[in-house]
Design an enzyme around this catalytic site. Structure first.
Site, PDB file in Angstrom:
ATOM      1  N   TYR A 146      -9.979  12.183   7.089  1.00  0.00           N
ATOM      2  CA  TYR A 146     -10.292  11.961   5.689  1.00  0.00           C
ATOM      3  C   TYR A 146     -11.566  12.701   5.284  1.00  0.00           C
ATOM      4  CZ  TYR A 146      -6.784   8.314   6.264  1.00  0.00           C
ATOM      5  OH  TYR A 146      -5.621   7.648   6.543  1.00  0.00           O
TER       6      TYR A 146
ATOM      7  N   HIS B 260      -0.805  11.943  -5.522  1.00  0.00           N
ATOM      8  CA  HIS B 260      -1.254  12.106  -4.136  1.00  0.00           C
ATOM      9  C   HIS B 260      -0.091  11.911  -3.167  1.00  0.00           C
ATOM     10  CE1 HIS B 260      -4.007  11.673  -0.646  1.00  0.00           C
ATOM     11  NE2 HIS B 260      -3.109  10.796  -0.247  1.00  0.00           N
ATOM     12  N   GLU B 261       0.667  10.824  -3.338  1.00  0.00           N
ATOM     13  CA  GLU B 261       1.793  10.558  -2.437  1.00  0.00           C
ATOM     14  C   GLU B 261       2.895  11.606  -2.586  1.00  0.00           C
ATOM     15  OE1 GLU B 261       1.577   8.436  -0.070  1.00  0.00           O
ATOM     16  OE2 GLU B 261      -0.321   7.633  -0.800  1.00  0.00           O
TER      17      GLU B 261
ATOM     18  N   HIS C 270       2.239  14.526  -0.435  1.00  0.00           N
ATOM     19  CA  HIS C 270       2.717  14.387   0.939  1.00  0.00           C
ATOM     20  C   HIS C 270       4.195  14.767   1.036  1.00  0.00           C
ATOM     21  CE1 HIS C 270      -0.888  12.683   2.556  1.00  0.00           C
ATOM     22  NE2 HIS C 270      -0.830  11.565   1.859  1.00  0.00           N
TER      23      HIS C 270
ATOM     24  N   HIS D  97       0.827  -1.198   0.000  1.00  0.00           N
ATOM     25  CA  HIS D  97       0.000   0.000   0.000  1.00  0.00           C
ATOM     26  C   HIS D  97       0.867   1.255   0.000  1.00  0.00           C
ATOM     27  CE1 HIS D  97      -3.759   2.182   0.592  1.00  0.00           C
ATOM     28  NE2 HIS D  97      -3.013   3.025   1.278  1.00  0.00           N
ATOM     29  N   ALA D  98       0.513   2.219  -0.851  1.00  0.00           N
ATOM     30  CA  ALA D  98       1.317   3.426  -1.014  1.00  0.00           C
ATOM     31  C   ALA D  98       1.399   4.220   0.284  1.00  0.00           C
ATOM     32  CB  ALA D  98       0.717   4.294  -2.121  1.00  0.00           C
TER      33      ALA D  98
ATOM     34  N   GLU E  31      -3.665  15.121   3.821  1.00  0.00           N
ATOM     35  CA  GLU E  31      -4.403  14.354   2.815  1.00  0.00           C
ATOM     36  C   GLU E  31      -4.948  15.278   1.727  1.00  0.00           C
ATOM     37  OE1 GLU E  31      -4.305  11.128   2.802  1.00  0.00           O
ATOM     38  OE2 GLU E  31      -3.242  11.110   4.704  1.00  0.00           O
TER      39      GLU E  31
ATOM     40  N   HIS F 131      -8.349   0.807  10.643  1.00  0.00           N
ATOM     41  CA  HIS F 131      -8.119   1.985  11.471  1.00  0.00           C
ATOM     42  C   HIS F 131      -8.678   1.838  12.884  1.00  0.00           C
ATOM     43  CE1 HIS F 131      -7.800   3.174   7.306  1.00  0.00           C
ATOM     44  NE2 HIS F 131      -7.104   4.218   7.677  1.00  0.00           N
TER      45      HIS F 131
END
Length: 541
Positions: free
Chosen positions: A377, A237-238, A241, A207-208, A265, A367
């Site tokens: 989120y 997206h990553e 970050h 998972h990224a 996010e 989670h």
């Protein structure tokens, strides 16, 4: 630190990935049901007792740090005494759009699965929406696509025909950020990141995720990148970050974080909102042409809504449930009942099979046992559209918000960079002020983005006389049906129906044997008694 935490060690085995594929691709009602139930049986159900202990310990730790309970500690990170009320107000703004999307999707599922499994006035069975938790409905796009003959935006064929590699995807993303005048990735990023799955057979979590090693130089991404459009969006997206890491790297360590938990996010996602547009994909050679028509726009907005709008109630209720568990409003003997009450209230979903307090369905989501707050989120899905709208205005974009691409806008990059540099050193409303010109969270930008789809959904639902909401909220897909897999209590044991039926037949057989034995013994007793009486009579005579 690392960001974008999702299912990791608990959801990476081949068996679990197979379940994910089934939920995404299968259209067999019973196969989906088995996958949905099996995952909950082997995950959440097994940790219910431990979770009660976790709640007690986490509350104790929160109180030692001056908070009323663990939920109060989580909410304190948003630095607002009206945070809960603010979120509820935002949800009330968004609910009409969600209800229209829900009604439209429910009608499409009715056409696929029929009246036996879908009630057009009731909640949707939770296993039919393409995702193990029904948090994203993107995988049922093929069932609900408004205009099947119109163009579908998909860069995957072009990426493969042009020989794109995972590294090229990251280089393209890096060039996007540089086009905004932001910081390029340092050499350590390219030398130390894991951008694709290792070929040496090592077991890795695919998972990224993005990582900050707090030395102002070492920033990495770990991702098993696949050459397709979905992963191209994830790459941006990553990289968002990591760009945030780079911007606040000179802050003191305690301030090297997002302005609030939702900001990190949102920064990544705001880039994805531009990258996914037909205009941007055409500009980087991944789309032959851009069609400007209503059908194409509605298809595109529907694909985004199945991810963004469908997620909102789930993102909201996850921590609503936990806040109430932490402060005692939800008791430990009603965990599962109250979980499904919230899923019905906000998402309009129902379990596809009977649930009880022996189950622990919240624990099937990573989670919850991993102690990862989730409302971040929900917040990010709201503020990313505020950021997008403000940056589009700075870039001088005109026209519908869903068509905006901030690529190559130095003005937009300057605004974003200045806000990111603050890290956690200022209250988040100040960072919001720098980007949007005002300090508050608001759903207005999101509603503006989806306005064309909202109008279309209202028109379609009106024509087909859809019921918005779920007035027959007590309906379940298993009402009046024998449940082969349901559990019953039998002689102090929890058994399924087939096991209990076998037990009943065994008991019946044993009962018959005892009855026959009693008859035989009784007959023998009477015979012996008669013989004794005859002998006594002979002696008296």
């Amino acid at each position: 630190m690392y960001l974008d935490l999702e299912y990791k060690d608990g959801f990476q085995s081949e068996w679990n990935l197979e379940l994910t594929d089934i939920m995404a691709q299968s259209r067999d009602y019973n196969e989906l049901l088995d996958a949905w139930k099996d995952w909950r049986d082997v995950s959440g159900k097994k940790i219910r007792t431990q979770y009660q202990r976790y709640v007690s310990l986490s509350n104790k730790a929160a109180r030692l740090n001056g908070h009323a309970d663990n939920g109060a500690f989580w909410r304190s990170l948003y630095e607002s005494p009206t945070f809960e009320a603010d979120l509820e107000k935002i949800w009330q703004q968004l609910q009409p759009l969600y209800l229209n999307l829900h009604a439209y999707v429910r009608r499409a599922l009715y056409k696929t699965y029929g009246a036996e499994h879908i009630n057009l006035k009731g909640p949707i069975p939770a296993h039919l929406l393409g995702n193990m938790w029904a948090q994203s409905w993107s995988n049922v796009f093929g069932l609900v696509m408004p205009f099947p003959d119109a163009i579908k935006v998909d860069a995957t064929p072009a990426m493969k025909s042009q020989g794109w590699t995972p590294k090229k995807m990251f280089e393209q993303s890096d060039s996007f950020f540089e086009s905004l005048g932001l910081i390029p990735m340092p050499p350590e990023f390219w030398n130390r990141s894991m951008l694709e799955k290792p070929a040496d057979g090592r077991e890795v979590v695919c998972h990224a995720s993005a990582w900050d090693f707090y030395n102002r130089r070492d920033f990495r991404i770990k991702q098993c990148t696949v050459v397709n459009m979905d992963d191209l969006i994830t790459v941006h997206h990553e990289m968002g970050h990591v760009q945030y890491f780079l911007q606040y790297k000179d802050q003191p360590i305690s301030f090297r974080d997002g302005a609030n938990p939702g900001f990190h996010e949102a920064i990544g996602d705001v880039m994805a909102l531009s990258v996914s547009t037909p205009r941007h994909l055409h500009s980087i050679g991944l789309l032959d042409r851009v069609e400007d028509n209503l059908e194409g726009d509605i298809n595109y907005l529907m694909s985004i809504a199945l991810d963004k709008i469908a997620f909102l109630p789930f993102g909201y209720l996850m921590d609503q449930w936990r806040w109430k568990v932490f402060d005692g409003r939800i008791k430990d003997d009603e965990y599962n009942q109250q979980w499904w009450n919230l899923r019905l209230k906000y998402q309009g979903l129902c379990p596809p099979v009977p649930r009880s307090e022996e189950d622990f369905d919240p624990g099937a989501k990573f989670h919850v046992p991993a102690n990862v707050p989730y409302v971040r989120y929900f917040v990010s899905f709201i503020i990313q559209f505020q950021f997008h709208q403000a940056l589009c205005e700075a870039a001088g974009q005109v026209g519908p918000l869903h068509k905006c691409d901030i690529y190559q806008s130095k003005q937009a990059g300057t605004i974003l960079g200045n806000a990111m540099k603050l890290g956690y050193s200022k209250p988040w409303p100040e960072a919001m002020q720098l980007i949007t010109g005002q300090p508050n969270m608001s759903a207005e930008a999101l509603l503006t983005y989806f306005q064309p789809l909202t109008d279309w959904l209202i028109n379609e639902n009106t024509k087909s006389r859809e019921n918005l909401g779920w007035p027959e909220y007590t309906w379940t897909p298993y009402a009046g049906q024998a449940q082969e897999n349901s559990r019953v209590h039998f002689l102090g044991m929890s058994l399924d129906n087939s096991e209990a039926a076998l037990g009943l037949w065994i008991l019946l057989g044993l009962g018959l044997l005892l009855f026959v034995a009693a008859l035989v013994l009784g007959a023998r007793f009477l015979s012996d008694r008669s013989r004794i009486k005859s002998n006594l009579e002979m002696e008296l005579k």
